[in-house]
Design a protein around this motif. Structure first.
Motif, PDB file in Angstrom:
ATOM      1  N   GLU A  12       0.858  -1.173   0.000  1.00 34.56           N
ATOM      2  CA  GLU A  12       0.000   0.000   0.000  1.00 34.56           C
ATOM      3  C   GLU A  12       0.897   1.226   0.000  1.00 34.56           C
ATOM      4  O   GLU A  12       1.843   1.309   0.796  1.00 34.56           O
ATOM      5  N   ALA A  13       0.590   2.170  -0.898  1.00 39.88           N
ATOM      6  CA  ALA A  13       1.344   3.430  -0.986  1.00 39.88           C
ATOM      7  C   ALA A  13       2.845   3.183  -1.143  1.00 39.88           C
ATOM      8  O   ALA A  13       3.682   3.851  -0.521  1.00 39.88           O
ATOM      9  N   GLY A  14       3.191   2.183  -1.971  1.00 39.14           N
ATOM     10  CA  GLY A  14       4.584   1.916  -2.269  1.00 39.14           C
ATOM     11  C   GLY A  14       5.350   1.134  -1.224  1.00 39.14           C
ATOM     12  O   GLY A  14       6.548   0.896  -1.376  1.00 39.14           O
ATOM     13  N   GLY A  15       4.687   0.711  -0.151  1.00 38.46           N
ATOM     14  CA  GLY A  15       5.367  -0.066   0.883  1.00 38.46           C
ATOM     15  C   GLY A  15       4.508  -1.212   1.362  1.00 38.46           C
ATOM     16  O   GLY A  15       3.497  -1.551   0.754  1.00 38.46           O
ATOM     17  N   LEU A  16       4.922  -1.812   2.451  1.00 39.75           N
ATOM     18  CA  LEU A  16       4.174  -2.920   3.033  1.00 39.75           C
ATOM     19  C   LEU A  16       2.853  -2.416   3.610  1.00 39.75           C
ATOM     20  O   LEU A  16       2.797  -1.340   4.204  1.00 39.75           O
ATOM     21  N   HIS A  17       1.807  -3.202   3.422  1.00 39.48           N
ATOM     22  CA  HIS A  17       0.488  -2.814   3.940  1.00 39.48           C
ATOM     23  C   HIS A  17       0.576  -2.600   5.456  1.00 39.48           C
ATOM     24  O   HIS A  17       1.188  -3.402   6.178  1.00 39.48           O
ATOM     25  N   PRO A  18      -0.011  -1.516   5.964  1.00 39.71           N
ATOM     26  CA  PRO A  18       0.102  -1.215   7.406  1.00 39.71           C
ATOM     27  C   PRO A  18      -0.440  -2.310   8.308  1.00 39.71           C
ATOM     28  O   PRO A  18      -0.002  -2.437   9.460  1.00 39.71           O
ATOM     29  N   GLN A  19      -1.393  -3.113   7.817  1.00 38.79           N
ATOM     30  CA  GLN A  19      -1.889  -4.209   8.642  1.00 38.79           C
ATOM     31  C   GLN A  19      -0.889  -5.360   8.724  1.00 38.79           C
ATOM     32  O   GLN A  19      -0.960  -6.189   9.639  1.00 38.79           O
ATOM     33  N   LEU A  20       0.026  -5.420   7.765  1.00 40.25           N
ATOM     34  CA  LEU A  20       1.043  -6.473   7.775  1.00 40.25           C
ATOM     35  C   LEU A  20       2.323  -6.037   8.475  1.00 40.25           C
ATOM     36  O   LEU A  20       3.083  -6.882   8.959  1.00 40.25           O
ATOM     37  N   ALA A  21       2.552  -4.744   8.530  1.00 37.50           N
ATOM     38  CA  ALA A  21       3.812  -4.240   9.079  1.00 37.50           C
ATOM     39  C   ALA A  21       4.114  -4.755  10.492  1.00 37.50           C
ATOM     40  O   ALA A  21       5.257  -5.169  10.765  1.00 37.50           O
ATOM     41  N   PRO A  22       3.135  -4.772  11.415  1.00 41.78           N
ATOM     42  CA  PRO A  22       3.447  -5.290  12.761  1.00 41.78           C
ATOM     43  C   PRO A  22       3.828  -6.769  12.756  1.00 41.78           C
ATOM     44  O   PRO A  22       4.689  -7.195  13.538  1.00 41.78           O
ATOM     45  N   ASP A  23       3.185  -7.556  11.884  1.00 43.76           N
ATOM     46  CA  ASP A  23       3.503  -8.986  11.801  1.00 43.76           C
ATOM     47  C   ASP A  23       4.943  -9.192  11.339  1.00 43.76           C
ATOM     48  O   ASP A  23       5.664 -10.052  11.858  1.00 43.76           O
ATOM     49  N   PHE A  24       5.349  -8.407  10.359  1.00 40.85           N
ATOM     50  CA  PHE A  24       6.709  -8.523   9.836  1.00 40.85           C
ATOM     51  C   PHE A  24       7.724  -8.047  10.870  1.00 40.85           C
ATOM     52  O   PHE A  24       8.746  -8.697  11.103  1.00 40.85           O
ATOM     53  N   ALA A  25       7.435  -6.912  11.495  1.00 39.49           N
ATOM     54  CA  ALA A  25       8.365  -6.349  12.464  1.00 39.49           C
ATOM     55  C   ALA A  25       8.563  -7.269  13.661  1.00 39.49           C
ATOM     56  O   ALA A  25       9.677  -7.376  14.204  1.00 39.49           O
ATOM     57  N   ALA A  26       7.500  -7.950  14.062  1.00 39.62           N
ATOM     58  CA  ALA A  26       7.566  -8.804  15.258  1.00 39.62           C
ATOM     59  C   ALA A  26       8.552  -9.954  15.105  1.00 39.62           C
ATOM     60  O   ALA A  26       9.092 -10.464  16.095  1.00 39.62           O
ATOM     61  N   VAL A  27       8.795 -10.381  13.854  1.00 44.64           N
ATOM     62  CA  VAL A  27       9.696 -11.520  13.627  1.00 44.64           C
ATOM     63  C   VAL A  27      10.934 -11.119  12.826  1.00 44.64           C
ATOM     64  O   VAL A  27      11.674 -11.980  12.341  1.00 44.64           O
ATOM     65  N   GLY A  28      11.150  -9.809  12.670  1.00 40.94           N
ATOM     66  CA  GLY A  28      12.348  -9.335  11.985  1.00 40.94           C
ATOM     67  C   GLY A  28      12.378  -9.619  10.507  1.00 40.94           C
ATOM     68  O   GLY A  28      13.455  -9.808   9.916  1.00 40.94           O
ATOM     69  N   LEU A  29      11.212  -9.620   9.853  1.00 44.04           N
ATOM     70  CA  LEU A  29      11.116  -9.941   8.430  1.00 44.04           C
ATOM     71  C   LEU A  29      10.988  -8.667   7.603  1.00 44.04           C
ATOM     72  O   LEU A  29      10.141  -7.813   7.880  1.00 44.04           O
ATOM     73  N   ARG A  30      11.829  -8.526   6.589  1.00 44.99           N
ATOM     74  CA  ARG A  30      11.776  -7.380   5.682  1.00 44.99           C
ATOM     75  C   ARG A  30      10.942  -7.727   4.454  1.00 44.99           C
ATOM     76  O   ARG A  30      10.784  -8.901   4.119  1.00 44.99           O
ATOM     77  N   PHE A  31      10.459  -6.684   3.772  1.00 44.50           N
ATOM     78  CA  PHE A  31       9.593  -6.877   2.600  1.00 44.50           C
ATOM     79  C   PHE A  31      10.223  -6.240   1.376  1.00 44.50           C
ATOM     80  O   PHE A  31      10.648  -5.084   1.413  1.00 44.50           O
ATOM     81  N   THR A  32      10.291  -7.002   0.265  1.00 44.72           N
ATOM     82  CA  THR A  32      10.777  -6.491  -1.016  1.00 44.72           C
ATOM     83  C   THR A  32       9.820  -6.921  -2.116  1.00 44.72           C
ATOM     84  O   THR A  32       9.084  -7.901  -1.966  1.00 44.72           O
ATOM     85  N   THR A  33       9.844  -6.190  -3.241  1.00 46.02           N
ATOM     86  CA  THR A  33       8.830  -6.410  -4.272  1.00 46.02           C
ATOM     87  C   THR A  33       9.379  -6.907  -5.605  1.00 46.02           C
ATOM     88  O   THR A  33       8.617  -7.039  -6.569  1.00 46.02           O
ATOM     89  N   ASN A  34      10.662  -7.175  -5.682  1.00 42.95           N
ATOM     90  CA  ASN A  34      11.203  -7.769  -6.909  1.00 42.95           C
ATOM     91  C   ASN A  34      12.468  -8.542  -6.564  1.00 42.95           C
ATOM     92  O   ASN A  34      13.089  -8.324  -5.521  1.00 42.95           O
ATOM     93  N   LEU A  35      12.846  -9.430  -7.463  1.00 45.69           N
ATOM     94  CA  LEU A  35      13.962 -10.333  -7.173  1.00 45.69           C
ATOM     95  C   LEU A  35      15.292  -9.596  -7.013  1.00 45.69           C
ATOM     96  O   LEU A  35      16.041  -9.890  -6.069  1.00 45.69           O
ATOM     97  N   PRO A  36      15.640  -8.647  -7.895  1.00 54.71           N
ATOM     98  CA  PRO A  36      16.904  -7.932  -7.679  1.00 54.71           C
ATOM     99  C   PRO A  36      16.974  -7.245  -6.320  1.00 54.71           C
ATOM    100  O   PRO A  36      18.032  -7.258  -5.669  1.00 54.71           O
ATOM    101  N   TRP A  37      15.888  -6.643  -5.886  1.00 52.77           N
ATOM    102  CA  TRP A  37      15.855  -5.985  -4.578  1.00 52.77           C
ATOM    103  C   TRP A  37      16.012  -7.002  -3.455  1.00 52.77           C
ATOM    104  O   TRP A  37      16.813  -6.821  -2.529  1.00 52.77           O
ATOM    105  N   GLY A  38      15.263  -8.095  -3.536  1.00 53.56           N
ATOM    106  CA  GLY A  38      15.360  -9.126  -2.511  1.00 53.56           C
ATOM    107  C   GLY A  38      16.759  -9.713  -2.423  1.00 53.56           C
ATOM    108  O   GLY A  38      17.297  -9.915  -1.322  1.00 53.56           O
ATOM    109  N   PHE A  39      17.360  -9.972  -3.575  1.00 50.36           N
ATOM    110  CA  PHE A  39      18.716 -10.531  -3.603  1.00 50.36           C
ATOM    111  C   PHE A  39      19.713  -9.554  -2.992  1.00 50.36           C
ATOM    112  O   PHE A  39      20.600  -9.947  -2.226  1.00 50.36           O
ATOM    113  N   HIS A  40      19.552  -8.294  -3.309  1.00 50.18           N
ATOM    114  CA  HIS A  40      20.437  -7.270  -2.738  1.00 50.18           C
ATOM    115  C   HIS A  40      20.337  -7.245  -1.217  1.00 50.18           C
ATOM    116  O   HIS A  40      21.354  -7.140  -0.508  1.00 50.18           O
ATOM    117  N   GLU A  41      19.117  -7.361  -0.706  1.00 49.74           N
ATOM    118  CA  GLU A  41      18.912  -7.276   0.748  1.00 49.74           C
ATOM    119  C   GLU A  41      19.604  -8.417   1.501  1.00 49.74           C
ATOM    120  O   GLU A  41      20.019  -8.240   2.643  1.00 49.74           O
TER     121      GLU A  41
END
Length: 232
Positions: free
Chosen positions: A200-229
């Motif tokens: 949402e709005a170019g980033g992770l949906h705000p309803q998902l953000a707490p779930d990701f943050a709680a377990v230290g999970l980052r979000f990326t939207t394409n393979l080159p970005w994910g690989f870089h991370e």
């Protein structure tokens, strides 16, 4: 298939950054030319080397449902990619024909895009990636939490959307939760180009953000970005 706990144990033992992939990321490799995804093929090949060639630089994790969905869609996307290369070749031929009418020398020959089996090689690279990943097997608790998302339209579910996406996410969150509890310090990255459901709005949906943050999970939207991370 490995359980959530077994997968987490393997990752702790490997002590490497982890890339969790959605089905669309693997299918994007096959359709990368048609959809004009920059550096997708190059980064997919680099990722495969990073997870298979010693010393490994990261680990790839795939849900059993990602395996299943890839199998359902891979052939149609291979055929689509092949048709696209044929169409590009036909367009090149029409361009040369038009040039000849006006006495123009293009300076390059007629294209032979379909004659080099590039679509088949992209398909094979996508298959190699999925085969190189650690597979997360079915888990009843994850399935239950996924149905809760579907029932209450909690992202990535929208208006009773598919339970598969929710199950894949719950499996990855569960693995990351185990890693978090074990004090795992390496990066954990989820990669999905399904921005309609996850973003949402170019980033992770705000309803998902707490779930990701709680377990230290980052979000990326394409393979080159994910690989870089997971490699920088």
């Amino acid at each position: 298939m490995p359980t959530i706990t077994a997968v987490a144990d393997q990752l702790v033992a490997a002590d490497l950054p982890v890339l969790f992939v959605d089905t669309c990321i693997l299918l994007d490799v096959i359709r990368s030319i048609k959809r004009r995804f920059p550096q997708c093929a190059a980064q997919a090949r680099a990722l495969h080397s990073a997870v298979t060639v010693a010393p490994r630089r990261c680990v790839l994790v795939v849900s059993h449902l990602v395996q299943h969905e890839w199998g359902v869609h891979q052939q149609e996307l291979l055929e689509e990619a092949t048709r696209h290369l044929v169409e590009m070749e036909d367009q090149s031929g029409h361009f040369h024909d038009a040039c000849s009418v006006f006495g123009i020398a293009p300076g390059f020959g007629r294209a032979n895009y379909a004659g080099h089996a590039v679509a088949a090689q992209l398909h094979d690279l996508s298959r190699q990636l999925i085969d190189s990943g650690i597979v997360v097997g079915p888990d009843n608790e994850c399935s239950g939490r996924a149905m809760h998302r579907v029932t209450y339209n909690i992202p990535p579910s929208k208006r009773g959307g598919e339970a598969k996406d929710c199950t894949i996410l719950e499996q990855y969150l569960a693995v990351c939760g185990r890693l978090q509890a074990a004090g795992f310090a390496r990066r954990r990255v989820f990669c999905s180009s399904n921005t309609n459901d996850y973003g949402e709005a170019g980033g992770l949906h705000p309803q998902l953000a707490p779930d990701f943050a709680a377990v230290g999970l980052r979000f990326t939207t394409n393979l080159p970005w994910g690989f870089h991370e997971v490699t920088h």
